[in-house]
Write a protein that holds these residues in place. Structure first.
Motif, mmCIF file in Angstrom:
data_model
loop_
_atom_site.group_PDB
_atom_site.id
_atom_site.type_symbol
_atom_site.label_atom_id
_atom_site.label_comp_id
_atom_site.label_asym_id
_atom_site.label_seq_id
_atom_site.Cartn_x
_atom_site.Cartn_y
_atom_site.Cartn_z
ATOM 1 N N CYS A 13 -9.840 8.166 27.237
ATOM 2 C CA CYS A 13 -10.820 7.578 26.304
ATOM 3 C C CYS A 13 -12.213 8.114 26.640
ATOM 4 O O CYS A 13 -12.692 7.965 27.764
ATOM 5 C CB CYS A 13 -10.791 6.058 26.414
ATOM 6 N N ILE A 14 -12.838 8.730 25.631
ATOM 7 C CA ILE A 14 -14.134 9.369 25.885
ATOM 8 C C ILE A 14 -15.310 8.505 25.412
ATOM 9 O O ILE A 14 -16.430 8.979 25.297
ATOM 10 C CB ILE A 14 -14.201 10.767 25.224
ATOM 11 N N ARG A 15 -15.026 7.221 25.116
ATOM 12 C CA ARG A 15 -16.077 6.264 24.699
ATOM 13 C C ARG A 15 -16.865 6.771 23.487
ATOM 14 O O ARG A 15 -18.072 6.588 23.400
ATOM 15 C CB ARG A 15 -17.065 5.978 25.842
ATOM 16 N N CYS A 16 -16.147 7.412 22.572
ATOM 17 C CA CYS A 16 -16.836 8.003 21.422
ATOM 18 C C CYS A 16 -17.113 6.984 20.319
ATOM 19 O O CYS A 16 -17.912 7.225 19.426
ATOM 20 C CB CYS A 16 -16.013 9.162 20.858
ATOM 21 N N SER A 17 -16.389 5.859 20.328
ATOM 22 C CA SER A 17 -16.566 4.762 19.358
ATOM 23 C C SER A 17 -16.090 5.064 17.943
ATOM 24 O O SER A 17 -16.383 4.314 17.011
ATOM 25 C CB SER A 17 -18.031 4.297 19.299
ATOM 26 N N HIS A 18 -15.337 6.129 17.758
ATOM 27 C CA HIS A 18 -14.763 6.376 16.428
ATOM 28 C C HIS A 18 -13.844 5.224 16.005
ATOM 29 O O HIS A 18 -13.647 4.983 14.825
ATOM 30 C CB HIS A 18 -13.959 7.683 16.421
ATOM 31 N N CYS A 19 -13.281 4.534 17.012
ATOM 32 C CA CYS A 19 -12.325 3.467 16.705
ATOM 33 C C CYS A 19 -12.982 2.256 16.048
ATOM 34 O O CYS A 19 -12.289 1.319 15.636
ATOM 35 C CB CYS A 19 -11.599 3.038 17.986
ATOM 36 N N GLY A 49 -11.240 -0.976 20.021
ATOM 37 C CA GLY A 49 -10.078 -0.331 20.644
ATOM 38 C C GLY A 49 -10.454 0.308 21.974
ATOM 39 O O GLY A 49 -9.756 0.135 22.983
ATOM 40 N N GLY A 50 -11.555 1.038 21.986
ATOM 41 C CA GLY A 50 -11.995 1.703 23.218
ATOM 42 C C GLY A 50 -12.344 0.708 24.313
ATOM 43 O O GLY A 50 -12.102 0.961 25.507
ATOM 44 N N VAL A 53 -9.198 -0.431 25.902
ATOM 45 C CA VAL A 53 -8.711 0.599 26.826
ATOM 46 C C VAL A 53 -9.450 0.455 28.170
ATOM 47 O O VAL A 53 -8.842 0.521 29.238
ATOM 48 C CB VAL A 53 -8.930 2.011 26.224
ATOM 49 N N CYS A 87 -8.857 6.852 16.162
ATOM 50 C CA CYS A 87 -8.879 7.573 17.434
ATOM 51 C C CYS A 87 -8.082 8.874 17.334
ATOM 52 O O CYS A 87 -8.488 9.896 17.868
ATOM 53 C CB CYS A 87 -8.317 6.693 18.544
ATOM 54 N N CYS A 94 -5.236 9.451 23.618
ATOM 55 C CA CYS A 94 -5.574 8.043 23.795
ATOM 56 C C CYS A 94 -4.852 7.191 22.748
ATOM 57 O O CYS A 94 -4.796 7.555 21.572
ATOM 58 C CB CYS A 94 -7.090 7.854 23.665
ATOM 59 N N PRO A 96 -5.137 3.460 21.761
ATOM 60 C CA PRO A 96 -5.703 2.120 21.943
ATOM 61 C C PRO A 96 -4.786 0.992 21.487
ATOM 62 O O PRO A 96 -4.776 -0.062 22.121
ATOM 63 C CB PRO A 96 -6.993 2.168 21.117
#
Ligand code: SF4
Ligand code: SF4
Length: 424
Positions: A13-19, A49-50, A53, A87, A94, A96
């Motif tokens: 999980c790259i903490r991108c927040s797309h989720c 979701g992130g 995770v 995601c 990943c 989630p």
């Protein structure tokens, strides 16, 4: 699977927040750009979701423990699957949704369970349904229809009503109508009646995987003894359990699995079913999560992760990415388009990007306000299309929309697709 099996996935999980959002190229307005009910409502990363995770990884590494606040956060999530769809547009590693499920299994293993969910599990153990209803009344909905009893007779198709449709008196007209339409079209159907059990999907959602395994074994043995070639259900939750969750736990039905809308669309194409007209001229359609992205067939993968260039983990052999696109989206729309004089207008968040009704994941039972808020968000989106009614095809969605309207004092017609086929 345990959290350990998702170590790479959690680490990825790259903490991108797309989720948290509808994929950016699909957003049509700021108002309806959010797509995770939990983060939209609670506005703190742990709810996305992130964030789930991150909670799972921290618990797995022993850096934190399941406090009451953590437990509340874990279960304030409908397990609607939107985060996983979003995601997987970024990457495939990943997961989630799967991790959110594993988190709940861990909670149950550690004896951490919400009292509202314990009541559901007690009811399942006692009556094979999560609604606290008596087992012996499960087949009452079919009284007088003359359906075959698969506990005594063979039938080509088993009609699985599901818990919500079996017991909810407001939805009885829908489940009876669906069975009658199939009978009139000459389909050889039978039911389990009072012997029918829950699919186990709700138990799995809460974290009781073993309970679902028992139900899967029970249903599969009944299908075999009835010599059925197909199972047809009007319930989106049951459909998802049969099509997606059972294969996930390595329980295969090995017969055709159909939602009633898929069968009705087939009958309409064959000229065996003619939709009636309706007083509504313009409706919009809500994709139930369990029929859409969570109704996508599960694709098992038994490979391993390999490191390339000393740092990147890649699946070997490659695995097919699940993006929710293979759920049931066309059949309900085909039916709606075939109803004389009816226009279908779409909401902004549809198909694999659909907003949840709010009922799933045990939220309806444990967090009523969150469940209602989620439903009212969807109803507002439906109203904004200019439609006269919201049509769906899942008893849980319909019940949740109706209850949210009643509590808020608002009014908006909610229908099941079957009602447009059976007429007044
Ligand atoms: S779960 Fe996926 S989409 Fe969400 S922050 Fe992590 S990598 Fe990004
Ligand atoms: S499953 Fe749904 S409610 Fe839960 S975190 Fe993902 S998008 Fe949000």
């Amino acid at each position: 699977m345990a959290l350990q099996e998702y170590e790479k996935s959690m680490n990825y999980c790259i903490r991108c927040s797309h989720c948290k959002w509808t994929p950016f190229n699909k957003i049509k307005s700021k108002r309806y750009s959010g797509n995770c009910p939990a983060i939209s409502r609670y506005n703190f990363h742990s709810y996305a979701g992130g964030g789930r995770v991150a909670i799972a990884y921290s618990l797995y590494l022993g850096r934190s423990e399941i406090t009451d606040e953590v437990l509340q956060t874990i279960y304030r999530c409908q397990l609607c699957g939107m985060c996983q769809v979003a995601c997987h547009l970024v990457g495939e590693i990943c997961e989630p949704l799967e991790i959110a499920r594993e988190l709940r299994i861990k909670c149950v293993e550690e004896g951490e369970i919400l009292p509202e969910h314990m009541m559901m599990i007690d009811s399942l153990r006692k009556n094979d349904n999560p609604l606290g209803e008596p087992k012996e009344g499960r087949g009452d909905w079919a009284e007088g229809l003359g359906l075959k009893n698969i506990n005594k007779e063979k039938a080509d198709a088993v009609f699985h009503a599901g818990c919500r449709f079996s017991y909810d008196p407001d939805l009885r007209r829908i489940v009876r109508g669906a069975a009658q339409l199939l009978l009139q079209a000459g389909v050889d159907i039978g039911i389990g009646g009072s012997e029918e059990s829950c699919c186990g999907g709700r138990a799995f959602d809460i974290g009781y995987r073993g309970q679902m395994e028992n139900y899967a074994d029970d249903i599969i043995s009944r299908l075999k003894s009835a010599s059925a070639t197909k199972i047809i259900t009007p319930c989106a939750d049951c459909y998802s359990a049969f099509k997606h969750m059972y294969p996930m736990i390595r329980k295969e039905m090995d017969i055709e699995i159909l939602h009633t809308t898929e069968y009705f669309a087939r009958l309409i194409q064959q000229g065996k079913l003619k939709p009636r007209g309706t007083d509504f001229q313009r409706v919009t359609y809500h994709d139930p999560c369990h029929l859409g992205r969570l109704g996508e067939p599960y694709i098992p993968w038994d490979g391993e992760w390999k490191k390339v260039w000393g740092q990147l983990n890649v699946p070997d052999p490659p695995r097919q990415i699940r993006r929710g696109i293979d759920g049931v989206y066309e059949a309900p729309r085909e039916i709606l388009r075939s109803v004389p004089g009816l226009e279908l207008v779409e909401m902004e968040r549809i198909r694999e990007y659909s907003w949840c009704c709010g009922a799933g994941g045990g939220v309806r039972e444990a967090f009523e306000d969150f469940s209602e808020w989620t439903a009212l968000e969807r109803i507002e989106e439906a109203r904004d299309t200019g439609a006269q009614a919201l049509v769906t095809t899942c008893g849980w969605c319909e019940r949740n929309f109706r209850d949210a309207l009643e509590t808020s004092g608002a009014d908006f017609p909610i229908l099941d697709i079957t009602e447009l086929l059976i007429g007044d």
